[in-house]
Design an enzyme around this catalytic site. Structure first.
Site, PDB file in Angstrom:
ATOM      1  N   ARG B  66     -24.054 -70.213 -65.648  1.00  0.00           N
ATOM      2  CA  ARG B  66     -22.903 -70.354 -66.035  1.00  0.00           C
ATOM      3  C   ARG B  66     -22.815 -71.890 -66.209  1.00  0.00           C
ATOM      4  O   ARG B  66     -23.964 -72.238 -65.720  1.00  0.00           O
ATOM      5  CB  ARG B  66     -22.409 -69.686 -64.622  1.00  0.00           C
ATOM      6  CG  ARG B  66     -21.911 -68.484 -64.121  1.00  0.00           C
ATOM      7  CD  ARG B  66     -21.246 -68.700 -62.760  1.00  0.00           C
ATOM      8  NE  ARG B  66     -22.132 -67.172 -62.446  1.00  0.00           N
ATOM      9  CZ  ARG B  66     -21.003 -67.083 -60.646  1.00  0.00           C
ATOM     10  NH1 ARG B  66     -20.580 -67.556 -60.157  1.00  0.00           N
ATOM     11  NH2 ARG B  66     -21.520 -65.716 -60.175  1.00  0.00           N
ATOM     12  N   ASP B  68     -19.820 -74.743 -65.737  1.00  0.00           N
ATOM     13  CA  ASP B  68     -18.164 -75.522 -65.133  1.00  0.00           C
ATOM     14  C   ASP B  68     -17.508 -75.678 -66.192  1.00  0.00           C
ATOM     15  O   ASP B  68     -18.170 -76.341 -67.043  1.00  0.00           O
ATOM     16  CB  ASP B  68     -18.831 -76.437 -64.127  1.00  0.00           C
ATOM     17  CG  ASP B  68     -19.533 -75.823 -62.399  1.00  0.00           C
ATOM     18  OD1 ASP B  68     -19.546 -74.344 -62.813  1.00  0.00           O
ATOM     19  OD2 ASP B  68     -20.536 -76.593 -62.310  1.00  0.00           O
ATOM     20  N   TYR B 126     -30.984 -80.199 -68.941  1.00  0.00           N
ATOM     21  CA  TYR B 126     -29.393 -80.389 -69.043  1.00  0.00           C
ATOM     22  C   TYR B 126     -29.965 -82.088 -69.160  1.00  0.00           C
ATOM     23  O   TYR B 126     -30.201 -82.372 -69.344  1.00  0.00           O
ATOM     24  CB  TYR B 126     -28.920 -80.367 -67.552  1.00  0.00           C
ATOM     25  CG  TYR B 126     -28.689 -79.229 -67.479  1.00  0.00           C
ATOM     26  CD1 TYR B 126     -27.033 -78.648 -67.751  1.00  0.00           C
ATOM     27  CD2 TYR B 126     -28.717 -78.192 -66.753  1.00  0.00           C
ATOM     28  CE1 TYR B 126     -26.962 -77.514 -67.811  1.00  0.00           C
ATOM     29  CE2 TYR B 126     -28.549 -76.563 -66.541  1.00  0.00           C
ATOM     30  CZ  TYR B 126     -27.453 -76.547 -66.848  1.00  0.00           C
ATOM     31  OH  TYR B 126     -26.136 -75.119 -66.349  1.00  0.00           O
ATOM     32  N   ARG B 214     -24.605 -83.006 -61.883  1.00  0.00           N
ATOM     33  CA  ARG B 214     -23.462 -83.780 -62.346  1.00  0.00           C
ATOM     34  C   ARG B 214     -23.156 -85.010 -60.903  1.00  0.00           C
ATOM     35  O   ARG B 214     -23.423 -85.816 -60.875  1.00  0.00           O
ATOM     36  CB  ARG B 214     -22.183 -83.390 -62.448  1.00  0.00           C
ATOM     37  CG  ARG B 214     -21.930 -82.884 -64.076  1.00  0.00           C
ATOM     38  CD  ARG B 214     -20.826 -82.168 -64.330  1.00  0.00           C
ATOM     39  NE  ARG B 214     -19.263 -82.138 -63.782  1.00  0.00           N
ATOM     40  CZ  ARG B 214     -18.759 -81.495 -63.293  1.00  0.00           C
ATOM     41  NH1 ARG B 214     -18.314 -80.607 -63.770  1.00  0.00           N
ATOM     42  NH2 ARG B 214     -17.765 -81.702 -62.695  1.00  0.00           N
TER      43      ARG B 214
END
Lengths: 261, 261
Positions: B66, B68, B126, B214
């Protein structure tokens, strides 16, 4: 209305008028173009509102030229007269704090009182960006025109070279009935470059007609697709008439790139 | 409901199930993340709607993982089982025609029936993008996190190196109370690079905790600002507790960049 107290205090002390040169970038997607229009969200309108909040005064923002609805700017230049002396940086910071983040003040400098953003502009450079691949990256959708079929950049440059110089561009303006003294313009540079899937059309002139860059871009795209031969450019120029061969390319690919003084 | 007649005809002829691997890019700005949620606009929901319009079937889209709310993807990978055989390109074209232009199907390939986008993913990369200059260009506002004060990339890399390896990242996940078997993860690479005003944090792992990238980005930004010393990284890791030193950086800078199989 928000108003900086320092601005208010300053205005009481000073009575002179100070001219500033502003360099501005904006994403035109959410605006009805540069020019103030009643009831519509425009770049000039937002800037003048921000100046009003900052100084408490109605200050006119004079640009080097208008941009149309949906057109962007990486380097628009404007001048303003402010009835109080500020550092360029304090104007920059105050405006950026007041404006939405799709308009950004890149630089503010004090200028001499005779500097005029439109009259002193020697030439302007526009860039028209095309994403030339089957699938458009979602992150570029507001800033590129999508042409899936491969463009022949060499053909586009052949046509572009025929448009360079002092010529009558009546065939390359959107509304030839608009009252303009002359449709003769001096296009000092026009070239097409490819970098990977990106094709960019770079146009420079001391003055463009209404929708001239987007008309040239729409024409060059059709040349790149093979729908129009580069040699036809001469004929199209000579007719002095807008025909179906010249389509106005959509606004989201167009950036006012730089103003030369 | 739109449905391609060719799809309908095909389904009558075939009864098998065909698995496809999809490479997907999306701008997460307007979505409540990847996963289907009732009454909310999600990436998975939009893709499943598009598959329904195309095939007339409820087809589940299984992603590598997933993302966000507000997080983007340049190279998300998913698999689907389609009850009819199509060419990869015809699925790609049909979905791109049905989807909004902030979700794009980059590639569709037939895969073997055992391919699983989540289970077969060896690692994921990422990238967290920061615009590190006083003024944020309006064209990047949805895709970069704005940090005006200069970041010390060398300090950020010193801290980053201490995070690489198999470690307990309990201090770097947003909600340590979430039921996870273990907060130990193997971060195989973490580095920070500067290119002009852009700073990018690149993280690679076979599995990330909730909001781990993050959290790491938020931490490294504070290190880059000089608010936290690189040496403190060890202490923060060892506490196994989320503290105020680790802030979750905003979603708009984050891109799921690549999934390795």
């Amino acid at each position: 209305m928000r108003m900086h107290t320092s601005a208010r205090a300053n205005m009481r002390r000073n009575t002179g008028v100070y001219r500033y040169k502003l360099k501005i970038a904006y994403d035109g997607s959410q605006y009805f173009g540069w020019q103030v229009q009643p009831g519509k969200r425009t770049i000039q309108g937002q800037l003048e509102n921000a100046f009003f909040s900052f100084t408490g005064q109605h200050i006119k923002v004079h640009a080097s030229g208008r941009t149309d609805q949906g057109v962007h700017a990486a380097g628009q230049v404007a001048h303003v007269d402010v009835p109080s002396r500020f550092s360029g940086q304090s104007i920059e910071k105050a405006l950026n704090a007041l404006l939405d983040n799709d308009i950004r003040i890149l630089q503010v400098d004090r200028s001499c009182a005779t500097f005029h953003a439109q009259k002193n502009a020697v030439s302007k450079e526009y860039r028209y960006f095309i994403w030339n691949n089957e699938v458009m990256p979602p992150f570029l959708r507001y800033y590129r025109t999508h042409i899936p079929q491969p463009l022949d950049v060499e053909c586009m440059n052949q046509a572009a070279r025929m448009l360079v110089g002092k010529k009558d561009f009546a065939s390359f303006t959107a509304n030839p009935n608009r009252k303009v003294e002359t449709t003769v313009r001096h296009l000092s540079a026009l070239s097409v470059k490819r970098k990977g899937h990106e094709v960019v059309i770079i146009a420079r002139s001391d003055g463009f007609l209404y929708k001239m860059v987007r008309s040239i871009a729409g024409f060059l795209i059709r040349v790149g697709e093979g729908a129009i031969l580069p040699l036809e450019t001469q004929t199209i120029l000579r007719t002095h008439l807008r025909t179906a061969k010249v389509q106005t390319a959509p606004p989201q690919g167009l950036f006012l790139w730089h103003v030369y003084f």
